[in-house]
Scaffold this motif. Structure first.
Motif, PDB file in Angstrom:
ATOM      1  N   ASP A 122       0.938  -1.295  -0.025  1.00 33.69           N
ATOM      2  CA  ASP A 122       0.099  -0.004  -0.108  1.00 33.69           C
ATOM      3  C   ASP A 122       0.855   1.185  -0.196  1.00 33.69           C
ATOM      4  N   GLU A 123       1.977   1.256   0.962  1.00 33.14           N
ATOM      5  CA  GLU A 123       2.696   2.305   1.025  1.00 33.14           C
ATOM      6  C   GLU A 123       3.531   2.720  -0.432  1.00 33.14           C
ATOM      7  N   LEU A 124       3.917   1.668  -0.991  1.00 36.04           N
ATOM      8  CA  LEU A 124       4.740   1.902  -2.347  1.00 36.04           C
ATOM      9  C   LEU A 124       3.596   2.118  -3.509  1.00 36.04           C
ATOM     10  N   ASP A 125       2.537   1.806  -3.329  1.00 34.15           N
ATOM     11  CA  ASP A 125       1.537   2.365  -4.374  1.00 34.15           C
ATOM     12  C   ASP A 125       1.141   3.589  -4.171  1.00 34.15           C
ATOM     13  N   GLU A 126       1.036   4.321  -2.947  1.00 33.50           N
ATOM     14  CA  GLU A 126       0.759   5.484  -2.933  1.00 33.50           C
ATOM     15  C   GLU A 126       1.997   6.475  -3.272  1.00 33.50           C
ATOM     16  N   ARG A 127       3.157   6.004  -3.310  1.00 33.77           N
ATOM     17  CA  ARG A 127       4.477   6.570  -4.186  1.00 33.77           C
ATOM     18  C   ARG A 127       4.377   6.350  -5.448  1.00 33.77           C
ATOM     19  N   GLY A 128       3.376   5.446  -6.120  1.00 34.88           N
ATOM     20  CA  GLY A 128       3.690   5.379  -7.432  1.00 34.88           C
ATOM     21  C   GLY A 128       4.342   4.281  -8.131  1.00 34.88           C
ATOM     22  N   PHE A 129       4.355   3.238  -7.105  1.00 35.86           N
ATOM     23  CA  PHE A 129       5.364   1.878  -7.491  1.00 35.86           C
ATOM     24  C   PHE A 129       4.079   0.841  -7.444  1.00 35.86           C
ATOM     25  N   ASP A 130       4.185   0.301  -8.613  1.00 39.72           N
ATOM     26  CA  ASP A 130       3.286  -1.099  -8.611  1.00 39.72           C
ATOM     27  C   ASP A 130       4.154  -2.198  -8.375  1.00 39.72           C
ATOM     28  N   ALA A 131       4.787  -2.533  -7.298  1.00 42.33           N
ATOM     29  CA  ALA A 131       5.528  -3.549  -6.828  1.00 42.33           C
ATOM     30  C   ALA A 131       4.978  -4.643  -6.490  1.00 42.33           C
ATOM     31  N   HIS A 132       5.527  -5.897  -6.491  1.00 44.11           N
ATOM     32  CA  HIS A 132       4.923  -6.990  -6.016  1.00 44.11           C
ATOM     33  C   HIS A 132       5.847  -7.138  -4.604  1.00 44.11           C
ATOM     34  N   MET A 134      10.964 -17.333   4.365  1.00 43.66           N
ATOM     35  CA  MET A 134      11.349 -17.399   5.729  1.00 43.66           C
ATOM     36  C   MET A 134      12.541 -18.323   5.606  1.00 43.66           C
ATOM     37  N   GLN A 135      13.495 -18.116   6.565  1.00 47.84           N
ATOM     38  CA  GLN A 135      14.916 -18.819   6.233  1.00 47.84           C
ATOM     39  C   GLN A 135      14.486 -20.295   6.780  1.00 47.84           C
ATOM     40  N   TYR A 136      13.561 -20.752   7.668  1.00 47.22           N
ATOM     41  CA  TYR A 136      13.413 -22.101   8.216  1.00 47.22           C
ATOM     42  C   TYR A 136      12.087 -22.433   8.628  1.00 47.22           C
ATOM     43  N   THR A 137      11.149 -21.679   7.924  1.00 45.27           N
ATOM     44  CA  THR A 137       9.515 -22.576   7.831  1.00 45.27           C
ATOM     45  C   THR A 137       9.116 -21.924   6.542  1.00 45.27           C
ATOM     46  N   GLU A 138       7.988 -22.447   6.048  1.00 42.48           N
ATOM     47  CA  GLU A 138       7.282 -21.869   5.071  1.00 42.48           C
ATOM     48  C   GLU A 138       6.570 -20.321   5.248  1.00 42.48           C
ATOM     49  N   PRO A 139       6.620 -19.615   4.234  1.00 45.28           N
ATOM     50  CA  PRO A 139       6.912 -19.768   2.883  1.00 45.28           C
ATOM     51  C   PRO A 139       8.655 -19.818   3.075  1.00 45.28           C
ATOM     52  N   PHE A 140       9.303 -20.862   2.454  1.00 44.34           N
ATOM     53  CA  PHE A 140      10.520 -20.569   2.481  1.00 44.34           C
ATOM     54  C   PHE A 140      11.229 -19.485   1.416  1.00 44.34           C
ATOM     55  N   VAL A 141      12.663 -19.215   1.517  1.00 43.00           N
ATOM     56  CA  VAL A 141      13.073 -18.184   0.808  1.00 43.00           C
ATOM     57  C   VAL A 141      13.042 -18.508  -0.892  1.00 43.00           C
ATOM     58  N   ARG A 142      13.274 -19.767  -1.148  1.00 43.69           N
ATOM     59  CA  ARG A 142      13.274 -20.451  -2.295  1.00 43.69           C
ATOM     60  C   ARG A 142      11.704 -20.419  -3.109  1.00 43.69           C
ATOM     61  N   ASP A 143      10.804 -20.649  -2.143  1.00 42.87           N
ATOM     62  CA  ASP A 143       9.620 -20.566  -2.511  1.00 42.87           C
ATOM     63  C   ASP A 143       8.890 -19.263  -2.965  1.00 42.87           C
ATOM     64  N   ALA A 144       9.388 -18.206  -2.446  1.00 48.58           N
ATOM     65  CA  ALA A 144       9.091 -16.837  -2.355  1.00 48.58           C
ATOM     66  C   ALA A 144       9.641 -16.240  -3.695  1.00 48.58           C
ATOM     67  N   LEU A 145      11.058 -16.799  -3.972  1.00 52.25           N
ATOM     68  CA  LEU A 145      11.706 -16.453  -5.137  1.00 52.25           C
ATOM     69  C   LEU A 145      11.013 -17.078  -6.518  1.00 52.25           C
ATOM     70  N   LYS A 146      10.517 -18.243  -6.177  1.00 44.07           N
ATOM     71  CA  LYS A 146       9.972 -19.100  -7.341  1.00 44.07           C
ATOM     72  C   LYS A 146       8.563 -18.323  -7.873  1.00 44.07           C
ATOM     73  N   GLU A 147       7.923 -17.633  -6.763  1.00 46.61           N
ATOM     74  CA  GLU A 147       6.789 -16.977  -7.104  1.00 46.61           C
ATOM     75  C   GLU A 147       6.894 -15.663  -7.531  1.00 46.61           C
ATOM     76  N   ASP A 157       5.794 -14.361 -11.405  1.00 48.74           N
ATOM     77  CA  ASP A 157       5.166 -13.462 -11.556  1.00 48.74           C
ATOM     78  C   ASP A 157       5.821 -12.487 -12.600  1.00 48.74           C
ATOM     79  N   GLY A 158       6.954 -12.811 -13.257  1.00 46.70           N
ATOM     80  CA  GLY A 158       7.739 -12.076 -14.171  1.00 46.70           C
ATOM     81  C   GLY A 158       8.487 -10.895 -13.804  1.00 46.70           C
ATOM     82  N   VAL A 159       8.765 -10.869 -12.242  1.00 49.44           N
ATOM     83  CA  VAL A 159       9.615  -9.948 -11.765  1.00 49.44           C
ATOM     84  C   VAL A 159      11.033  -9.880 -12.492  1.00 49.44           C
ATOM     85  N   GLU A 160      11.130  -8.498 -13.013  1.00 48.30           N
ATOM     86  CA  GLU A 160      12.451  -8.456 -13.738  1.00 48.30           C
ATOM     87  C   GLU A 160      13.686  -7.661 -12.659  1.00 48.30           C
ATOM     88  N   LYS A 161      13.184  -6.803 -11.625  1.00 45.48           N
ATOM     89  CA  LYS A 161      13.901  -6.043 -10.879  1.00 45.48           C
ATOM     90  C   LYS A 161      13.329  -6.504  -9.542  1.00 45.48           C
TER      91      LYS A 161
END
Length: 350
Positions: free
Chosen positions: A84-94, A99-112, A116-120
């Motif tokens: 919401d804060e980024l949206d107010e600043r004009g950024f449409d960011a995902h 999480m390091q040791y529980t779900e959602p794990f870091v790898r799972d977040a990166l896969k998502e 989603d087609g994240v380029e940056k």
């Protein structure tokens, strides 16, 4: 360009069962096996399992007393607030939680993020005070996971940000407001003392090739906060987990509490931006019991995880990357704990 922010944190199981807790602990011990200089993977996994089995009953007992950990629900709320804060600043960011040791794990977040087609992508650990097993290790996990994907986004890492002025102020205001609400007073003529309690770390991670500046950051941040609320004298202790026979940061919080001479002690959990077992069990239950034995009334400052100012702090840290602006203009420079290209921290002395 599709942009994303990866918020990193330690994680904690929401299910308070042995089947959830033992694997969680095994992951933690396995990732820190360098403390024991075990090179053989099978031997390391056996040792991690041994340590997890030893620690699990105590942690399960903590969960029985405190209830399910709120860490992940609070992480999701912070992620939504940042969107919401980024949206107010004009950024449409995902925004993703990893999480390091529980779900959602870091790898799972990166896969998502990849799907989603994240380029940056900006990786931002939600650890105010940069440490080896928290900030640095979470970023190393993200780097290792990225290497396993057929995906190469523009990638930037943000580390320590305890020097951000709005963060210092929101923590100081939270502390001062709590002291006022509790009706206690500080100073030579007051009835209370102030104790900062920081998450402990093995001293090995403060030395040599593994060295971080964590202990220095803790000390300077506590000093800033004390000055903000007009307190000259305060106590500082570390919440250590001495289960491996290795040296940890000193002094222990439970030892420092014995130095309190006032009728009341205000305990500020300075390392945390989410409530979890280290605050809800180690402080609210275990430390409170120690205080009761000493005849001291404990007043534990709530973590300001839902502060309306906090999303702005996080947004300030990622905005220059998302907007292709100069990080130096935002007070950021090369990280002093993780000296790799593309890793920045909020650097100026405040």
């Amino acid at each position: 360009m599709t942009t994303g922010v990866l918020l990193l944190n330690f994680g904690e199981p929401e299910e308070t069962t042995r089947d959830a807790v033992v694997p969680y602990l095994e992951r933690i011990f396995m990732s820190n096996m360098e403390m024991e200089d075990i090179d053989d993977e099978d031997e390391a996994r056996e040792r991690a399992h041994e340590l997890a089995e030893k620690r699990a009953p105590g942690l399960l007992a903590e969960y029985d007393e405190m209830g399910p950990s709120p860490l992940k629900p609070q992480a999701r709320e912070q992620a939504d607030a940042l969107v919401d804060e980024l949206d107010e600043r004009g950024f449409d960011a995902h925004v993703y939680n990893g999480m390091q040791y529980t779900e959602p794990f870091v790898r799972d977040a990166l896969k998502e993020a990849r799907d989603d087609g994240v380029e940056k992508l900006v990786a931002l650990p939600v650890y105010p005070l940069c440490g080896r097993t928290t900030t640095v290790e979470s970023l190393e996990m993200a780097e290792d996971a990225l290497e396993g994907f057929d995906w190469s986004p523009e990638y930037t890492e943000i580390t320590g940000w305890h020097e951000h002025p709005d963060y210092v102020e929101l923590r100081a205001e939270n502390l001062a407001g709590f002291i006022e609400d509790e009706g206690v007073s500080m100073g030579d003529d007051g009835d209370a003392e102030l104790l900062f309690s920081a998450h402990g770390t093995p001293t090995k991670y403060l030395e040599g090739d593994l060295a971080s500046r964590y202990d220095k950051y803790v000390e300077e941040f506590c000093d800033w906060m004390a000055r903000r609320i007009g307190v000259d004298d305060y106590l500082l202790g570390y919440q250590n987990h001495e289960n491996r026979g290795v040296s940890w940061t000193e002094p222990d919080t439970e030892d420092v509490i014995e130095e309190v001479e006032a009728d009341h002690v205000v305990v500020e959990p300075v390392s945390f931006m989410r409530e979890q077992s280290e605050t809800l069990s180690e402080l609210d239950i275990e430390l409170r019991e120690d205080c009761d034995e000493l005849g001291v009334e404990l007043h534990r400052v709530p973590v300001p995880h839902d502060s309306p100012r906090f999303p702005g702090v996080l947004a300030d840290l990622v905005e220059p990357v998302l907007g292709d602006q100069s990080l130096a203009d935002y007070g950021m420079g090369q990280c002093r704990c993780k000296e790799t290209e593309g890793t920045y921290c909020y650097g100026p002395a405040y």
